[in-house]
Scaffold this active site. Structure first.
Site, PDB file in Angstrom:
ATOM      1  N   ASP B 130      48.560  13.533   6.958  1.00 44.17           N
ATOM      2  CA  ASP B 130      47.529  14.033   7.864  1.00 44.17           C
ATOM      3  C   ASP B 130      46.572  12.894   8.212  1.00 44.17           C
ATOM      4  OD1 ASP B 130      46.347  15.967   9.431  1.00 44.17           O
ATOM      5  OD2 ASP B 130      45.144  16.809   7.800  1.00 44.17           O
ATOM      6  N   HIS B 137      35.214  14.607  15.396  1.00 43.01           N
ATOM      7  CA  HIS B 137      35.353  15.280  14.096  1.00 43.01           C
ATOM      8  C   HIS B 137      34.867  14.378  12.969  1.00 43.01           C
ATOM      9  CE1 HIS B 137      37.029  17.676  10.839  1.00 43.01           C
ATOM     10  NE2 HIS B 137      37.784  16.662  10.455  1.00 43.01           N
ATOM     11  N   GLU B 203      41.697  24.193  10.563  1.00 45.73           N
ATOM     12  CA  GLU B 203      41.526  22.927  11.282  1.00 45.73           C
ATOM     13  C   GLU B 203      42.511  22.893  12.435  1.00 45.73           C
ATOM     14  OE1 GLU B 203      39.557  19.640   8.315  1.00 45.73           O
ATOM     15  OE2 GLU B 203      41.728  19.574   8.474  1.00 45.73           O
ATOM     16  N   GLU B 205      44.783  21.283  14.749  1.00 41.28           N
ATOM     17  CA  GLU B 205      45.490  20.007  14.812  1.00 41.28           C
ATOM     18  C   GLU B 205      46.784  20.163  15.609  1.00 41.28           C
ATOM     19  OE1 GLU B 205      45.808  17.597  11.328  1.00 41.28           O
ATOM     20  OE2 GLU B 205      44.224  18.676  10.248  1.00 41.28           O
ATOM     21  N   ASP B 237      45.693  23.146   9.639  1.00 37.24           N
ATOM     22  CA  ASP B 237      45.521  22.579   8.299  1.00 37.24           C
ATOM     23  C   ASP B 237      44.403  23.350   7.593  1.00 37.24           C
ATOM     24  OD1 ASP B 237      45.461  20.935   6.077  1.00 37.24           O
ATOM     25  OD2 ASP B 237      44.251  19.394   7.051  1.00 37.24           O
ATOM     26  N   ARG B 241      36.613  24.436   1.969  1.00 34.14           N
ATOM     27  CA  ARG B 241      35.594  23.382   1.978  1.00 34.14           C
ATOM     28  C   ARG B 241      34.874  23.228   0.647  1.00 34.14           C
ATOM     29  NH1 ARG B 241      37.642  20.599   6.017  1.00 34.14           N
ATOM     30  NH2 ARG B 241      37.666  21.770   7.976  1.00 34.14           N
ATOM     31  N   GLN B 244      37.375  21.454  -1.704  1.00 32.43           N
ATOM     32  CA  GLN B 244      37.505  20.073  -1.205  1.00 32.43           C
ATOM     33  C   GLN B 244      36.285  19.215  -1.560  1.00 32.43           C
ATOM     34  OE1 GLN B 244      38.039  20.008   3.073  1.00 32.43           O
ATOM     35  NE2 GLN B 244      38.074  17.779   3.204  1.00 32.43           N
ATOM     36  N   LYS B 257      43.366  21.653   0.302  1.00 31.91           N
ATOM     37  CA  LYS B 257      44.246  21.614   1.477  1.00 31.91           C
ATOM     38  C   LYS B 257      45.656  22.149   1.212  1.00 31.91           C
ATOM     39  CE  LYS B 257      41.695  18.908   4.325  1.00 31.91           C
ATOM     40  NZ  LYS B 257      41.377  19.262   5.723  1.00 31.91           N
ATOM     41  N   THR B 261      49.704  25.193   5.136  1.00 32.12           N
ATOM     42  CA  THR B 261      49.537  24.499   6.416  1.00 32.12           C
ATOM     43  C   THR B 261      50.509  25.178   7.370  1.00 32.12           C
ATOM     44  OG1 THR B 261      49.103  22.438   5.216  1.00 32.12           O
ATOM     45  CG2 THR B 261      49.622  22.242   7.560  1.00 32.12           C
ATOM     46  N   GLU B 368      32.442  22.402  11.373  1.00 32.43           N
ATOM     47  CA  GLU B 368      31.635  21.830  12.451  1.00 32.43           C
ATOM     48  C   GLU B 368      30.937  22.918  13.272  1.00 32.43           C
ATOM     49  OE1 GLU B 368      33.679  18.281  14.516  1.00 32.43           O
ATOM     50  OE2 GLU B 368      35.298  19.227  13.413  1.00 32.43           O
TER      51      GLU B 368
HETATM   52 CA   LIG Z   1      43.208  17.876   8.484  1.00 31.02          CA
HETATM   53 MG   LIG Z   2      47.002  21.904   4.855  1.00 30.82          MG
END
Ligand SMILES: [Ca+2]
Ligand SMILES: [Mg+2]
Ligand SMILES: [Ca+2]
Ligand SMILES: [Mg+2]
Ligand code: NI
Lengths: 420, 420
Positions: B130, B137, B203, B205, B237, B241, B244, B257, B261, B368
């Site tokens: 990733d 971002h 996320e 992506e 993804d 938080r 993480q 994470k 996914t 965000e």
């Molecule tokens: Ca990511």
């Molecule tokens: Mg992931």
């Protein structure tokens, strides 16, 4: 009385009948890969033993797990099948059992001299994770990179820190390692310097080979975690310290690590290691309940790293360490990995992190041994701060039994120059 | 004149004859998985087309690449084979070509209604990486986690920062996501709180599917990197938080994470995207030579995220972004990944990182959008700081052609509660 094999096994051999580690090999360059176990100076071809109908226990008698190009199917079967295979093989190889001993034709087909075979990766690795479980290594890295205040971050004592590695570049012992090129930290406003790494290092590690996996969303209980571990191997997590130092904030190591990771060919099973367990270190602060084990154990495995400098005849010991120095146990690593629901698959690889001990002679990488290149290491006339092209690094490891060894063989790799 | 198919394709359909994205499906729950392309409301079964001998070009006429449970073999063949397949399929599906149009038996066997099939992961993913390639971002994350001074670290402008992700937990669109449990940052001297994540996020992506790989030790040249990209997909993804933030120093994201996914099922090829290229942003400082492209391009792909809150009938748009906002291009990502000799394999997955644009309505994750939960987001009556159990998140993306779309379909997942 100690079990003896009809195959002569020197007391210094790593591959006693008490060990019987699993690997994958080709008897001839043109043969298909197949599983084997090492015994003395031989490999026993398990596809031949299976074809001869000698896996006659209830779990394995109809299985094709030994007619496979890797051990993934066998390791997926779980501990009862592993125990059955071990009992079958120890009996078959024992001095008092005539089945194989007295069958010249079968011996001829199934016992192949170790020095004549090509060894391959024993499993197809779906995912590779690398932990960071030695407190000594963590503390040293913290001091080197961030200074002596607070070298171990607060989270380290609460969870086995880890990151994802790269499975594609995991190679078998003996594979040359191409020196990686990459960016390093710039000085002032200049662009980052680019070229072959100037701080190429080894990392002395061992790694768990996962047996049965778990379903996505279903964590493995800490007290069942051992049943998900088939065995362990030696691992060299080659590291380019200059590339790593520049790239790794904020998302962790990437190109500084993923150019190559070397495994020893023989997976030593937890059954073979059982006589060599020892108490794990007391953990303070106490771990959370999901990491608290009824019995928390390490393994007493003597580890040694040698470097043979380019152009020299002899190698030189640079480190003696031991797996028992780990703070976080293999089972805590595995339980932590799945607590969020992450799924492990048979054959996955979980590195321990660099295994440094408390003494200066027991540090598991050059970063620590030379304090990031500040000091140089004397190797019978050569000196090194980091690895040079042509240097060969060899790990060995074994457990000392009463009159026999349970060993891992070697994990070796030579540095070759970057592409032009 | 715009190419038309004999199959009716609504102008709003993502799956025009200009698109022809590749996926893997089962026509019935008991069928073997096989490759297909989406066209309007149908899947064209490529195993049937191959069996009928209709891949009659020189590269594919004797290939079994469409008689496989995934697309790995086909993507390994490289661009000439991909172009040949595309030409064959566009001709076969065109309004003026009778071969399939007028063969009721073959149509019956090979055209399956999309709404009746089960879609599977299109490739077996060896490794998943990733990246972190959106400047917006990166800047926002820097401000949120480290404050407004120097939110983008120096290395970010010199290299496409990335980390390794977990391949085992990559799932196909529609798979439920189990809320991960884990540790979060303790307050004071208390032990870390443990439980279901309280800051579950998506996320937005996209991700590259690697075509032909490279050998270990042999980097891919930046100007050949596009030939190693088969196509791209949407990717969510999912990120916890709180987990993480506590675990990620110093080795990067791990359990925050790797619990899941999600990929969209259809790989849109670079050939289909070629009409939608646009200039990549000017990079200052200029990248090092190994990252400098003769032509540096992005793709103009409109992206949208919707959330359907638990218990509600309707979904609500929370973000509109575009792939063109990436600072580092897909080819720069791929070239950087291999510069140290790291080997990519066919089917590998390279995520772009969260695709945030410059406007507040174009931010690619809740971190965000709600500024780490400081603000709440209004969703037609519901409010959210992070995702709740039962919430469903859906990504869509498409390119707008002249009277047709080249789209990605949807990438969707619903949050289900943690295990007790
Ligand atoms: Ca990511
Ligand atoms: Mg992931
Ligand atoms: Ca390591
Ligand atoms: Mg490595
Ligand atoms: Ni409502």
């Amino acid at each position: 009385m100690v079990l003896k094999s009809f195959i002569e096994v020197h007391p210094d051999s790593h591959f006693s009948v008490q060990n019987l580690p699993y690997g994958v090999f080709k008897p001839h360059p043109s043969s298909a890969p197949r599983p084997g176990v090492a015994i003395g100076d031989y490999v026993l071809d398990l596809s031949e033993i299976a074809s001869a109908g000698l896996f006659d226990g209830p779990l394995l008698n109809n299985s094709d797990c030994f007619n496979q190009p890797n051990l993934n199917k066998f390791v997926s079967l779980g501990r009862p099948a592993w125990k059955e295979a071990r009992a079958t093989l120890q009996k078959l190889l024992s001095a008092t059992e005539p089945t194989l001993r007295d069958n010249a034709n079968l011996r001829q087909k199934s016992l192949v001299p170790l020095n004549s075979v090509e060894l391959l990766l024993p499993v197809a690795i779906g995912d590779y994770t690398d932990f960071f479980s030695s407190l000594h290594h963590t503390k040293n890295c913290g001091v080197i990179f961030r200074g002596p205040q607070n070298p171990v971050l607060q989270n380290w004592f609460h969870l086995p820190v880890a990151y994802h590695g790269r499975a594609s570049s995991v190679v078998i012992s003996g594979t040359d390692i191409v020196r990686p090129r990459g960016q390093a930290h710039p000085t002032g406003d200049s662009p980052p310097p680019f070229g072959p790494s100037l701080k190429l290092d080894f990392e002395l590690e061992m790694a768990t080979i996962v047996g049965p996996g778990n379903e996505l969303g279903k964590p493995v209980d800490i007290n069942s975690a051992a049943d998900h571990i088939f065995g362990i191997v030696l691992m060299n997590d080659w590291s380019a310290r200059d590339i790593q130092a520049w790239e790794y904030i904020p998302l962790g190591p990437f190109l500084g690590k993923n150019f190559g990771t070397t495994l020893s060919p023989w997976i030593v099973t937890l059954e073979a290691l059982e006589p060599f367990t020892c108490d794990a270190p007391k953990q303070d602060p106490p771990p959370l309940p999901y990491l608290t084990e009824k019995v928390s154990k390490n393994y007493d495995i003597s580890l040694e790293v040698r470097i043979k400098p380019a152009g020299h005849e002899d190698s030189c010991v640079v480190t003696r360490s031991n797996l028992k120095h780990l703070y976080w146990t293999l089972t805590q690593q595995l339980a932590h990995h799945t607590i969020n629901g992450c799924n492990l698959r048979p054959g996955d690889l979980l590195g321990t992190g660099t295994i440094s001990g408390p003494e200066p002679e027991s540090l598991g990488c050059l970063l620590e041994l030379t304090w990031n290149g500040q000091n140089s290491l004397s190797l019978n006339g050569a000196t090194r701060r980091f690895l040079e092209d042509g240097d060969e690094v060899t790990f060995t490891g074994y457990c000392e039994g009463n009159g026999y060894k349970v060993g891992f063989g070697t994990c070796t790799g030579k540095i070759v120059p970057s592409p032009p």
